[in-house]
Design a protein around this motif. Sequence first.
Motif, PDB file in Angstrom:
ATOM      1  N   SER A   1       0.856  -1.190   0.000  1.00 22.18           N
ATOM      2  CA  SER A   1       0.000   0.000   0.000  1.00 22.18           C
ATOM      3  C   SER A   1       0.887   1.233   0.000  1.00 22.18           C
TER       4      SER A   1
ATOM      5  N   ARG B   1      -1.087   4.717  -0.521  1.00 22.67           N
ATOM      6  CA  ARG B   1      -2.065   5.698  -0.040  1.00 22.67           C
ATOM      7  C   ARG B   1      -2.686   5.341   1.300  1.00 22.67           C
TER       8      ARG B   1
ATOM      9  N   LEU C   1      -6.624   4.598  -7.461  1.00 21.68           N
ATOM     10  CA  LEU C   1      -5.167   4.527  -7.629  1.00 21.68           C
ATOM     11  C   LEU C   1      -4.603   3.351  -6.822  1.00 21.68           C
TER      12      LEU C   1
HETATM   13  N1   CP Z   1      -6.358   3.232  -3.075  1.00 22.71           N
HETATM   14  C1   CP Z   1      -5.544   2.414  -2.369  1.00 22.71           C
HETATM   15  O1   CP Z   1      -6.007   1.559  -1.573  1.00 22.71           O
HETATM   16  O2   CP Z   1      -4.210   2.596  -2.612  1.00 22.71           O
HETATM   17  P1   CP Z   1      -3.021   1.813  -1.910  1.00 22.71           P
HETATM   18  O3   CP Z   1      -3.117   0.367  -2.365  1.00 22.71           O
HETATM   19  O4   CP Z   1      -1.771   2.485  -2.357  1.00 22.71           O
HETATM   20  O5   CP Z   1      -3.241   1.881  -0.425  1.00 22.71           O
END
Ligand code: CP
Length: 315
Positions: free
Chosen positions: A49, A51, A264
């Motif tokens: 992850s 974000r 994203l």
């Molecule tokens: N949108 C989202 O969950 O991004 P990550 O996988 O980067 O946390």
Amino acid sequence: MRHFIEPNSFSLEEQLALLDLADRMEADPAPYAHLCDGRILATLFYEPSTRTRLSFESAMLRLGGKTLGFAGAQLSSASKGETVEDTARVVSNYADVIAMRHPKEGAPLRASLSARVPVINAGDGGHAHPSQTMIDLMTIRQRKGRLDHLTIGFCGDLKFGRTVHSLTAALSQFEGNRFVFISPEDLRLPQYVKNESLEPTHQIYKETADLEAELPHLDVLYMTRIQQERFFNEEEYLRLKGCYQLDEALLQKAPQDMPVLHPLPRIDEIKKDVDDDPRAAYFDQVHNGVYIRMAIILALLDIPDPVTGKKVLEA
Ligand code: CP
């Protein structure tokens, strides 16, 4: 004690109160800066992850709290075979709230059953991603001024896309929404999502593979990436990757006030030339993520909003 495992872990009234709180914090974060002094957030991320983990951590830091955790199961005792139930019980001694991402569907729910502190599902396999859903609702409401009587197009990997499953459930709570699910035949929305979210509320929906034909009729477009990590068969992924690519030329067929959302990360499904189009809303989602996650932390810790004196969650 409450947990946030799916969007409907919170009632509709609570979800709307959460969105209102996030809006207030975005407008003026100052009154909230010390509400979590002395509190700790644990981020237990068994899957990659950028974000979600960093925005949860940023949210807790902006509330005056501290964070700890791990990013990658190989760095935790999961690599020695510890269960999520035991991990959640143990970490309850170290933190006041837990955000957990896990490749297995249902893992955060299992963790919540043994945790002594609130657990937030930060994404479980292809199932759900409720904090992303609150971000999506906040962004749609900012852009469209409402969450009802909208035609929403979901495009891409609707089979494995947990953000699609959770947002479909959330938008099904509002009157008059119409759903257009745009995907290859092999990546259609799972039947269980239709059964749980669309059928009980008699939502109008259609399934198609043709993005271009649908674009002129949409109020909101929600793009998703093909989720390579969920495929059992590499050949199948290679056959389907790149099946939708939104560029500025294609976007000309859409209404001028149709926001383009995407949780994203993106791969190639939204071309860079769309980024400068006023309809591109995916970096707004990233911005909103911090305030939504601040609001979720305050809600679960049962801390009232100092501006209104109210709590997000009912008893
Ligand atoms: N949108 C989202 O969950 O991004 P990550 O996988 O980067 O946390």
